[in-house]
Structures are given as structure tokens and as C-alpha cells.
Design an enzyme around this catalytic site. Structure first.
Site, PDB file in Angstrom:
ATOM      1  N   ILE A 163       0.788  -1.092  -0.063  1.00  0.00           N
ATOM      2  CA  ILE A 163      -0.078   0.062  -0.233  1.00  0.00           C
ATOM      3  C   ILE A 163       0.809   1.294   0.106  1.00  0.00           C
ATOM      4  CG2 ILE A 163      -1.720   1.343   1.185  1.00  0.00           C
ATOM      5  CD1 ILE A 163      -2.817  -1.300   2.360  1.00  0.00           C
ATOM      6  N   GLU A 224       2.496 -11.971  -0.428  1.00  0.00           N
ATOM      7  CA  GLU A 224       1.630 -11.554   0.339  1.00  0.00           C
ATOM      8  C   GLU A 224       0.349 -12.439  -0.015  1.00  0.00           C
ATOM      9  OE1 GLU A 224       4.509  -8.190   0.335  1.00  0.00           O
ATOM     10  OE2 GLU A 224       3.700  -9.609  -1.319  1.00  0.00           O
ATOM     11  N   GLU A 273      -0.206  12.956   6.760  1.00  0.00           N
ATOM     12  CA  GLU A 273       0.091  11.811   6.861  1.00  0.00           C
ATOM     13  C   GLU A 273      -0.495  11.005   8.030  1.00  0.00           C
ATOM     14  OE1 GLU A 273       1.510   8.973   5.780  1.00  0.00           O
ATOM     15  OE2 GLU A 273       2.204   9.478   3.531  1.00  0.00           O
TER      16      GLU A 273
END
Length: 473
Positions: A163, A224, A273
Site C-alpha cells: 500500500i 503476500e 500523513e
């Protein structure tokens, strides 16, 4: 229970009272960002949100806070929604050890229902919006980005699913921030050394397990998809991309295929963020989109970022704790649990049995030298094995009663940390701190013996179960 796509998980959340549908018309800005911030303010039991009526978008739907609570995290794993956090951690750690589980390959996926390869315009398909007021544009920040090692393209484990924040730079262009130490950063370096663009696929609105694993600090050669199979208990379903050799989550709502342009950079950011601060503008790579695939009436899943708590504290929580736990356990079998739930593990709390004086400080040093700890783990608190690191009241008790500031603080100067840490100076460099909050053992001395610990009455656990059943009736 296995959720093959986002929609089936949203149905489960609604069934369990963990989804709120907003049917009134809302504006992309400021309503969506404001609602995401607001639901994060409601605590660690907060529901997911699904918006069905967004001004300017006839068919656009937006899902927010899908992973943003402990009940939702438990349901993702097929556990009861009231499962305590430490039990979720232990179960996640148990399943982690089942890696690898081979994948299930299929030929078609629901997102093949619609295809755009000419006159691409992201704004026609996605209800894009800014999360925070001073973001430099619209960002896609909860998508699974897939890439491969071009030097070893047949190595399945070297295909990465991660991501990364994606700034919308135009109708068919995205900016991306690939941290050099992350797998996609390695892939991009290899591609640029070969003088080639790096093919990528971007899967938006995926099932909850692959999104969780995509945010996990796996090793470079770990898949993953094979880890997602271990966590969900069944082979993970993937489909091959049409324009590259990349594998894509079968249940994605929207898929973008394109390339990171080799050797080209342009300004990206600022962006609010996970640290709660805006990152500054920096020159970052650009993705050229070549094709879009999407389901009928697709759901755009997004992630709110800002000062904790936010959904980020859940989506990078136990999946960060567990790799740290297993890596520490290899060196120190005495380690009981690891809580790195906060700000992606910039602070970590470790519970351990101690063999001798100074043992806890060694555990803290090892945490800082794990693959994840090198860029995070700025502050490590080590507590006794009888302290639950997920129970912050117990952790505060340990800090209050077990720490002698002149003996139990270890500062490591000029250590590495991710450059997004606003306290680092220069960006990427910081002092790090270990706090030993364990009970001293010989040859350590505090001048007097610690008084005996007050243990809970004998049937406390039994009565916890009785009371929980009465409360839930």
C-alpha cells in the site's frame, strides 16, 4: 469465514452492527474527509461507513473506516467481534506460522465487467476527493499496488503487494511515493538500472485480508498472497493481469494497469500523513495508466490519515506486531507479546520474561534492528510478561512503578527512521529510546527489594466470562 471481496465483508459488518450506511446526499469535500475523521474520533469500536449518494457522481460509492476498529479486525479473521485484542494478536501469530498457503488461480474476475483502454479518465469512474484541507490534491491511499522484480520475474515471492499513497496528477496519471527500502522501491531501482518502465497494477476496494497483509512488513521473498491464504485459512484467489505478468486480487472493485516511468520525477505532496503532520512536497515517480477495469457500481475504498487514532492504527496494527514478535522470538524465546499498534510501530511495547539484569534492554535493541524496526521502533518500552502490552493502563502502571530514569533509559543516537517522522532531523535520522519497565533482576539493584505483586483473586477469569455473558444478553 473467508471474504472473497469487499462487498461480502461489508455485508458481514452490517449484519454485526459494524456498518453505517449514509443515504443522504453528501459533497465529496468536505463531507467525506470530515466523516472519516469523525468516525475515528468515536473510539476503537467504531463502525465502517458506506456512502451511496455523492454529489456529482451518479454511481459512485465510497467506503471508509472498513478496518477501523477492533470488532472489524476480529470479524475479518472470522472471530467474534468482542474478541480481546491480545487474543486477536495470538490467533494472528498462530496463523502466520502456516505460511505459505498456495494460491488459487482463476481466469476471470468481477472487475472484468467493464474495461476502458482509450480516453482514460479516472474522474469518470472514481469519486475522488481530498481528505484534509491542505492536501495537494486527491489521493488514492488504500489500494493494493502490485509489482515484480524484473531481474527475477518468475519468482512468485518477489512479486510485491503493498500500500503506497498515490496522488492523482491527471486523468490518467498518478504520483507514487515508493520508499527505497520497501519492495516496490527495490523493484523500481532494478527497473531503472535496466532502463525499463516498471509495470504495476493497482487494485482498489479489495477484500480485508489482502489489504491487511499488503500493509505488513513481510520479507522480500515472502508472498503476500500466500500469507493471505495462511491468515484466512484457504488459498487466496488471484487472476492474471491482461497487460503484464502481474497477479491481481480476484475481488477488487477497480483495477488500474500501467507503468512507473523510468527516470522521471515530478513534485508530489504535501499530504496529511499517518504521523498527524503534513509531509512536504518531494520529487517522486509517476505512473502512466493504460487500462481500467471495474465492477458495476464500484465501491471506492479510502483511508483517513491524520493524528491518531485513525483507521491506519488498525490496518497496520497486529499485522505489524506479529512479524516483530516472530523475529524477536527467534532470538529471545521469553518474549510473550508485541504491541506495535501505534503509528505503524514508531512506538512498540514488548512483554517478556527476563533471565537476568539488562535482559530487557537487549530485547529492545533487537526490536530496533529487525527489518521493520530499522525504519520505525523509535521508542521501545519493555514490560514484564505478566503485563498485557495491549492494556495501556497496565503499561502505564509498569512505567510508573518499574522505571528508574537514571538506570532504565537507553538512548541510541543518530539512528535510522522513516523520513516521514516529523521529529527526525535531518529527515530519516533520529535518536531512539529504550525504556526498561521490567522488574529488576540480579545483578541489577534498586537499593531495596520490590514488594510482592498483588495477584487477582482466584476466580477472576471465571467471573470475567460470567459478566461478559450477562452484559451481552
Amino acid at each position: 469465514m473467508v471474504y472473497r471481496d469487499l462487498r461480502s465483508f461489508l455485508e458481514k459488518l452490517e449484519e454485526e452492527g459494524q456498518l453505517v450506511r449514509i443515504t443522504q446526499q453528501v459533497y465529496p469535500e468536505p463531507d467525506l474527509g470530515s466523516a472519516a475523521r469523525a468516525v475515528n474520533n468515536l473510539g476503537d469500536q467504531a463502525p465502517a461507513l458506506l456512502f451511496n449518494n455523492i454529489f456529482g457522481y451518479n454511481n459512485g460509492r465510497v467506503a471508509l473506516n472498513v478496518h477501523g476498529s477492533w470488532p472489524n479486525h476480529a470479524l475479518m479473521m472470522g472471530l467474534p467481534k468482542d474478541t480481546p485484542v491480545k487474543e486477536q494478536f495470538l490467533e494472528f501469530a498462530r496463523r502466520w506460522k502456516n505460511y505459505p498457503v498456495p494460491v488459487e488461480r482463476v481466469d476471470t474476475a468481477p472487475f472484468h465487467a467493464n474495461q476502458v483502454t482509450e480516453n482514460i479518465n479516472l474522474f469518470d469512474i472514481l469519486p475522488l476527493f481530498r481528505l484534509n484541507r491542505d492536501d495537494s490534491g486527491c489521493f488514492i491511499d488504500k489500494a493494493c499496488v502490485i509489482s515484480r522484480d524484473l531481474d527475477d520475474p518468475d519468482h512468485f515471492g518477489k512479486q510485491n503487494v503493498g500500500i503506497y499513497r498515490l496522488q492523482v496528477k491527471g486523468k490518467d496519471r498518478l504520483g507514487i511515493q515508493p520508499i527505497p527500502t520497501h519492495d516496490i522501491g527495490i523493484h523500481l531501482r532494478i527497473a531503472e538500472e535496466r532502463g525499463e518502465n516498471l509495470p504495476v497494477a493497482i487494485a482498489i476496494g479489495c477484500d480485508p485480508v489482502i489489504t491487511t497483509i499488503a500493509g505488513s512488513p513481510l520479507t522480500y521473498e515472502q508472498s503476500e498472497y500466500e500469507m493471505a491464504g495462511a491468515i484466512q485459512g484457504e488459498p487466496y484467489r488471484i487472476v492474471r493481469a491482461k497487460h503484464s505478468n502481474l497477479d491481481i486480487p480476484w475481488g477488487a472493485e477497480v483495477v488500474l494497469e500501467g507503468e512507473i516511468i523510468a527516470g522521471y520525477r515530478e513534485l508530489e505532496g504535501p499530504f496529511g500523513e499517518f504521523t498527524g503532520s503534513y509531509s512536504d512536497a518531494r520529487h517522486q515517480p509517476v505512473i502512466q495508466i493504460k487500462a481500467i477495469y471495474y465492477r458495476d457500481n464500484p465501491i471506492f475504498e479510502n483511508l483517513y490519515l491524520g493524528m491518531s487514532p485513525t483507521e491506519m492504527d488498525f490496518i497496520t496494527s497486529i499485522n505489524t506486531c506479529v512479524p516483530l514478535y516472530h523475529q524477536l522470538k527467534e532470538a529471545f524465546p521469553e518474549v510473550e507479546a508485541v504491541n506495535a499498534n501505534f503509528t505503524q510501530g514508531l512506538i512498540a511495547i514488548i512483554s517478556t520474561k527476563t533471565r537476568f539484569g539488562g535482559f530487557a534492554k537487549a530485547v529492545g535493541m533487537r526490536a530496533m534492528t529487525t527489518p521493520h524496526g530499522l525504519g520505525y521502533c523509535k521508542i521501545v518500552i519493555v514490560v514484564d510478561d505478566f503485563v498485557d502490552p495491549f492494556n495501556l493502563s497496565q503499561v502505564m502502571w509498569a512505567l510508573s512503578t518499574r522505571v528508574a530514569p537514571d538506570k532504565d533509559l537507553v538512548v541510541i543516537p543518530n539512528a535510522s527512521v522513516l523520513s516521514l517522522d516529523p521529529s527526525s532531523e535531518p529527515p530519516g535520522i533520529t535518536h531512539k529510546l529504550i525504556i526498561d519497565a521490567t522488574t529488576p533482576k540480579a545483578p541489577e539493584s534498586r537499593g531495596e527489594e520490590f514488594a510482592p505483586i498483588v495477584e487477582p483473586p482466584r476466580d477472576t477469569v471465571k467471573w470475567e466470562k460470567i459478566l461478559k455473558e450477562l452484559i451481552n444478553k
